[in-house]
Write a protein that holds these residues in place. Structure first.
Motif, PDB file in Angstrom:
ATOM      1  N   TRP A 107      41.183 -61.897  54.754  1.00  0.00           N
ATOM      2  CA  TRP A 107      40.946 -62.155  53.326  1.00  0.00           C
ATOM      3  C   TRP A 107      40.787 -60.853  52.547  1.00  0.00           C
ATOM      4  CZ3 TRP A 107      36.536 -65.976  54.872  1.00  0.00           C
ATOM      5  CH2 TRP A 107      37.099 -67.176  55.324  1.00  0.00           C
ATOM      6  N   ARG A 108      41.012 -59.734  53.205  1.00  0.00           N
ATOM      7  CA  ARG A 108      40.859 -58.408  52.614  1.00  0.00           C
ATOM      8  C   ARG A 108      39.416 -58.167  52.163  1.00  0.00           C
ATOM      9  NH1 ARG A 108      46.446 -57.782  49.018  1.00  0.00           N
ATOM     10  NH2 ARG A 108      47.888 -58.129  50.742  1.00  0.00           N
ATOM     11  N   ILE A 109      38.508 -58.687  52.934  1.00  0.00           N
ATOM     12  CA  ILE A 109      37.081 -58.455  52.705  1.00  0.00           C
ATOM     13  C   ILE A 109      36.549 -57.631  53.873  1.00  0.00           C
ATOM     14  CG2 ILE A 109      34.813 -59.544  52.497  1.00  0.00           C
ATOM     15  CD1 ILE A 109      36.170 -61.931  51.183  1.00  0.00           C
ATOM     16  N   TYR A 110      35.974 -56.475  53.557  1.00  0.00           N
ATOM     17  CA  TYR A 110      35.549 -55.542  54.591  1.00  0.00           C
ATOM     18  C   TYR A 110      34.067 -55.206  54.438  1.00  0.00           C
ATOM     19  CZ  TYR A 110      40.604 -54.849  54.794  1.00  0.00           C
ATOM     20  OH  TYR A 110      41.951 -55.036  54.896  1.00  0.00           O
ATOM     21  N   LEU A 111      33.532 -54.585  55.451  1.00  0.00           N
ATOM     22  CA  LEU A 111      32.174 -54.074  55.338  1.00  0.00           C
ATOM     23  C   LEU A 111      32.182 -52.803  54.491  1.00  0.00           C
ATOM     24  CD1 LEU A 111      30.788 -54.387  58.979  1.00  0.00           C
ATOM     25  CD2 LEU A 111      30.569 -56.005  57.089  1.00  0.00           C
ATOM     26  N   PRO A 112      31.090 -52.555  53.764  1.00  0.00           N
ATOM     27  CA  PRO A 112      31.009 -51.276  53.060  1.00  0.00           C
ATOM     28  C   PRO A 112      30.930 -50.134  54.070  1.00  0.00           C
ATOM     29  CG  PRO A 112      28.924 -52.445  52.934  1.00  0.00           C
ATOM     30  CD  PRO A 112      29.910 -53.396  53.539  1.00  0.00           C
ATOM     31  N   GLU A 113      31.262 -48.942  53.599  1.00  0.00           N
ATOM     32  CA  GLU A 113      31.229 -47.782  54.485  1.00  0.00           C
ATOM     33  C   GLU A 113      29.799 -47.332  54.745  1.00  0.00           C
ATOM     34  OE1 GLU A 113      32.667 -43.723  53.208  1.00  0.00           O
ATOM     35  OE2 GLU A 113      34.365 -44.402  54.435  1.00  0.00           O
ATOM     36  N   SER A 114      28.967 -47.439  53.692  1.00  0.00           N
ATOM     37  CA  SER A 114      27.573 -47.027  53.840  1.00  0.00           C
ATOM     38  C   SER A 114      26.747 -47.552  52.672  1.00  0.00           C
ATOM     39  CB  SER A 114      27.464 -45.499  53.906  1.00  0.00           C
ATOM     40  OG  SER A 114      27.934 -44.932  52.690  1.00  0.00           O
ATOM     41  N   ILE A 115      25.437 -47.482  52.843  1.00  0.00           N
ATOM     42  CA  ILE A 115      24.499 -47.851  51.784  1.00  0.00           C
ATOM     43  C   ILE A 115      23.581 -46.656  51.547  1.00  0.00           C
ATOM     44  CG2 ILE A 115      22.611 -49.383  51.095  1.00  0.00           C
ATOM     45  CD1 ILE A 115      23.871 -51.500  52.931  1.00  0.00           C
ATOM     46  N   GLU A 116      23.495 -46.234  50.300  1.00  0.00           N
ATOM     47  CA  GLU A 116      22.606 -45.142  49.940  1.00  0.00           C
ATOM     48  C   GLU A 116      21.391 -45.701  49.203  1.00  0.00           C
ATOM     49  OE1 GLU A 116      25.913 -41.569  49.391  1.00  0.00           O
ATOM     50  OE2 GLU A 116      24.954 -42.472  47.626  1.00  0.00           O
ATOM     51  N   VAL A 117      20.232 -45.189  49.528  1.00  0.00           N
ATOM     52  CA  VAL A 117      18.982 -45.597  48.884  1.00  0.00           C
ATOM     53  C   VAL A 117      18.580 -44.503  47.893  1.00  0.00           C
ATOM     54  CG1 VAL A 117      16.576 -46.251  49.240  1.00  0.00           C
ATOM     55  CG2 VAL A 117      18.304 -46.864  50.957  1.00  0.00           C
ATOM     56  N   TRP A 118      18.515 -44.898  46.598  1.00  0.00           N
ATOM     57  CA  TRP A 118      18.239 -43.931  45.531  1.00  0.00           C
ATOM     58  C   TRP A 118      16.958 -44.330  44.800  1.00  0.00           C
ATOM     59  CZ3 TRP A 118      21.624 -40.060  43.134  1.00  0.00           C
ATOM     60  CH2 TRP A 118      22.779 -39.799  43.888  1.00  0.00           C
ATOM     61  N   GLN A 119      16.279 -43.303  44.281  1.00  0.00           N
ATOM     62  CA  GLN A 119      15.129 -43.545  43.410  1.00  0.00           C
ATOM     63  C   GLN A 119      14.939 -42.337  42.489  1.00  0.00           C
ATOM     64  OE1 GLN A 119      11.103 -44.083  45.138  1.00  0.00           O
ATOM     65  NE2 GLN A 119      11.104 -46.082  44.112  1.00  0.00           N
ATOM     66  N   SER A 120      14.736 -42.626  41.231  1.00  0.00           N
ATOM     67  CA  SER A 120      14.511 -41.574  40.223  1.00  0.00           C
ATOM     68  C   SER A 120      15.642 -40.552  40.216  1.00  0.00           C
ATOM     69  CB  SER A 120      13.164 -40.877  40.459  1.00  0.00           C
ATOM     70  OG  SER A 120      12.103 -41.813  40.418  1.00  0.00           O
ATOM     71  N   GLY A 121      16.896 -41.054  40.365  1.00  0.00           N
ATOM     72  CA  GLY A 121      18.066 -40.184  40.299  1.00  0.00           C
ATOM     73  C   GLY A 121      18.311 -39.355  41.522  1.00  0.00           C
ATOM     74  N   LYS A 122      17.626 -39.620  42.618  1.00  0.00           N
ATOM     75  CA  LYS A 122      17.783 -38.828  43.835  1.00  0.00           C
ATOM     76  C   LYS A 122      18.090 -39.737  45.029  1.00  0.00           C
ATOM     77  CE  LYS A 122      14.149 -37.063  45.773  1.00  0.00           C
ATOM     78  NZ  LYS A 122      12.969 -36.191  46.056  1.00  0.00           N
TER      79      LYS A 122
END
Length: 710
Positions: free
Chosen positions: A639-654
């Motif tokens: 279905w052309r649905i894939y897992l994301p490559e990564s997840i980044e956790v951000w807070q206060s622009g960092k």
């Protein structure tokens, strides 16, 4: 009786005289009345020809078989006041495909050929049906016993559905099925080779042979098709022996560029020249068979020269929306009309491949009949000569018996009053529960037409609810129908058992709706009832592909546990995004509603996103260090649905940290993946941002189910 001259003019004039003389010679003395009010039917052949005699005997025998009174139809004048005379005649030069003439106590049935006479006879029997003549297995008639005449709107009338899979019933309804009357269908050209496929039969691209696509200039390919036709279908010397064959490229855009194909006229975008040459060669070799290609991918454009009379094309109507009040000014309608007109310039056999189902859900009612009637009138106006309706194939679909009967009738007469005929079908097949079914189905059709929305060919339960299905009304309908079914026996009970079993699927789908009133008790009841699908040979699948009901039930068991064990701290918490989400997927609340999704269905419960980076903001209040955060994603490459490559956790622009994902080796066509990580270095007073990053080099699409916090 009279025998006519072989000269048509004399035959036709003589027969017209006989049509009026015979009632005077053999007339019963009863006054004219409705055809089903007679006590006996005097069935005679229109001429002494063996064929007319055969059809007269056929009608007489089948009337008697369907009646407890085995002498309800007779061959000799019964000399009674309670008699209707029925004359049967096949005339290949008749003005119409079929006619019924009524003159007092005499009815004359005339058809152009045997196939149409068989249909006309059963139309007559169906119209007579009463307590004396059992017609419960026949669809209602569309003819008028007081007189009618007409031509079939289309020469080919295909319906690919389980309700149209009885080879004995198809001639009675004058319908066709691709599994029975095509010698070769779809992307199945490989089957003409009994052994290994020769190398030169494969397409050549940049000097290399490409297994998987054919070279249509290959003599070995021609010889393989020729042998296949001869071995399995012979020369097709007569109408009964003739067959139809689809000769088309495999399902990709690869085009052969060998010397022979380029000489034929192939280009980098069109394989039509080579395919057309092969069709011409086959048509000349087998003049009694018919050969078709499809206007699809590399054969989208028609050839430059006319095709033989036994060569045609099949054009998909996928782009024509299943919608009431089609706009002839819309781009899609104009494009389709233009394609048909272009192909009509080279062939008089233009067939349309149309659709009558939601192919992701066969079991939820699909109120398409009024729209199909409109589509058929449109196709007829274009001069289309054949229609193939793609239904649920060999799989059961809710109301398929009703809809198949109605579509078969409309393929003969698109001007049929579809609402009245549908009601007649419902009451014919469901005499006790018909009122309940008719009210519900009429309501669905009315809503679907009035709202003027497009019925999806591939859609989920939310589409049904948005267009025609009211969840509360549907629950009440199912309960009422179930109670009524307890007092019903015989064939109607069998039909109702199938329908009620199938409708449990829809009830379960409604329980999966985001923000719905999830009820574990209803889920358990429906799952238990749906297990009964194993009692029906045709109810193994609920959709076109990967739709095993057994697997669906197993997935529901897992889903039920997930829903009932959900204790996420984010349940009910509103999420935000700084960036624009995909159309139709802007409601982020489904990520924290505590209702999980099935991996086998991306329509319901999944948030679909196609941006390279998806931003999700979690407000402060629940987040704190030491808690675990979890996200669920769908992995379904088909279905052309894939897992994301990564997840980044951000807070206060960092960016605080990055969590990579890997799909691994998927054993199933669709799987659910959960990723979990601990929160650290978090300021509990500030919002937390999750940046979901897609991989490069492919169409970016992800599907997220839930975001949890524990």
């Amino acid at each position: 009786m009279y025998i006519y001259s072989s000269m048509y003019i004399f035959k036709k004039q003589t027969f017209k005289v006989l049509l009026y003389l015979l009632p005077l010679l053999f007339q019963c003395t009863a006054c004219s009345q409705s055809a089903d009010a007679y006590g006996v039917y005097w069935v005679v052949s229109g001429t002494d020809s063996p064929n007319d005699v055969r059809w007269g005997n056929y009608l007489r025998n089948h009337l008697n078989r369907r009646s407890e009174n085995k002498n309800i139809a007779v061959s000799d004048n019964p000399l009674t006041d309670d008699c209707l005379q029925v004359m049967v005649h096949v005339d290949s030069l008749h003005d119409y495909d079929y006619s019924l003439f009524r003159d007092g106590d005499t009815i004359r049935l005339i058809a152009r050929n045997d196939a149409k006479m068989l249909w006309l006879i059963y139309q007559f029997i169906s119209a007579l049906g009463d307590e004396r003549v059992n017609v419960s297995d026949l669809p209602p008639a569309i003819i008028n016993l007081n007189g009618c005449e007409g031509d079939f709107a289309f020469e080919y009338r295909g319906i690919y559905s389980s309700a149209n899979s009885n080879p004995e019933l198809m001639p009675i309804t004058a319908s066709h099925n691709i599994d029975y009357d095509w010698g070769l269908w779809g992307h199945n050209l490989r089957r003409v080779f009994y052994d290994d496929i020769p190398e030169d039969a494969w397409a050549q691209v940049d000097g290399k042979r490409i297994p998987g696509q054919f070279c249509f200039s290959s003599n070995n390919l021609y010889k393989a098709i020729e042998s296949y036709v001869v071995d399995n279908f012979g020369e097709g010397e007569n109408e009964k022996g003739a067959a139809r064959f689809v000769i088309m490229p495999e399902d990709d855009e690869t085009i052969c560029s060998c010397d022979l194909c380029m000489k034929a006229g192939n280009t980098s975008k069109s394989a039509t020249p080579a395919v057309s040459n092969l069709l011409r060669r086959l048509a000349a070799r087998f003049p009694n068979h018919q050969f078709f290609t499809s206007a699809y991918l590399s054969t989208y454009t028609p050839p430059t020269g006319s095709l033989p009379s036994n060569v045609g094309v099949i054009i998909s109507a996928m782009e024509v929306p299943m919608q009431a009040n089609l706009s002839m000014k819309s781009a899609k309608i104009k494009n389709f009309s233009r394609m048909v007109e272009q192909w009509k310039k080279v062939t008089n056999k233009v067939y349309v491949w149309d659709y009558m189902r939601n192919f992701d859900d066969y079991l939820t009612p699909y109120p398409c009949l009024s729209m199909i009637g409109e589509r058929l009138r449109y196709f007829r106006s274009l001069g289309v000569s054949g229609i193939i309706y793609n239904g649920s194939g060999t799989d059961y679909a809710s109301f398929d018996d009703i809809q198949t009967a109605a579509v078969a009738a409309m393929l003969i007469n698109p001007d049929l009053h579809v609402k009245s005929y549908t009601a007649s079908c419902i009451h014919r097949y469901y005499p006790v529960s018909g009122d309940i079914l008719e009210r519900a189905y009429r309501d669905w059709e009315t809503k679907a037409c009035d709202r003027k929305k497009i019925l999806p060919f591939y859609g989920g339960i939310e589409d049904a609810v948005n267009i025609w299905l009211n969840p509360e009304d549907f629950e009440a309908f199912c309960d009422t129908l179930d109670k009524k079914s307890k007092d019903i026996t015989d064939e109607e009970r069998v039909r109702l058992n199938k329908l009620l079993t199938a409708l449990q699927f829809t009830r379960l789908e409604l329980q999966r709706m985001p923000h719905g009133n999830y009820n574990p008790s209803i889920v358990e009841t429906c799952l238990e009832s749906l297990k009964g699908h194993t009692a029906f040979d045709c109810m193994h699948n609920y959709r076109e592909a990967n739709g095993s009901l057994s697997r669906y039930i197993d997935e529901w068991k897992t889903l039920k546990s997930e829903n009932e064990d959900s204790h996420s701290l984010l349940k009910g918490v509103g999420l935000k995004s700084k960036y624009k989400m995909d159309a139709g997927y802007t409601d982020l609340s489904i990520l924290t509603d505590g209702l999980y999704a099935l991996p086998s269905d991306y329509h319901t419960g999944w948030l679909i996103a196609s941006a390279e980076m998806v931003n999700i903001e979690v407000p402060p209040g629940k987040i704190r260090n030491g808690l675990q955060m979890g996200l669920s994603f769908l992995y379904a490459p088909s279905w052309r649905i894939y897992l994301p490559e990564s997840i980044e956790v951000w807070q206060s622009g960092k960016c605080l940290y990055k969590v990579p994902l890997k799909a691994g080796a998927a054993k199933e066509p669709f799987t659910k993946h959960r990723i979990q990580f601990g929160l650290k270095d978090i300021d509990a007073s500030q919002a937390l941002e999750l940046h979901v990053l897609q991989g490069k080099g492919r169409r970016p699409t992800i599907a997220c189910e839930e975001i949890e916090l524990y």
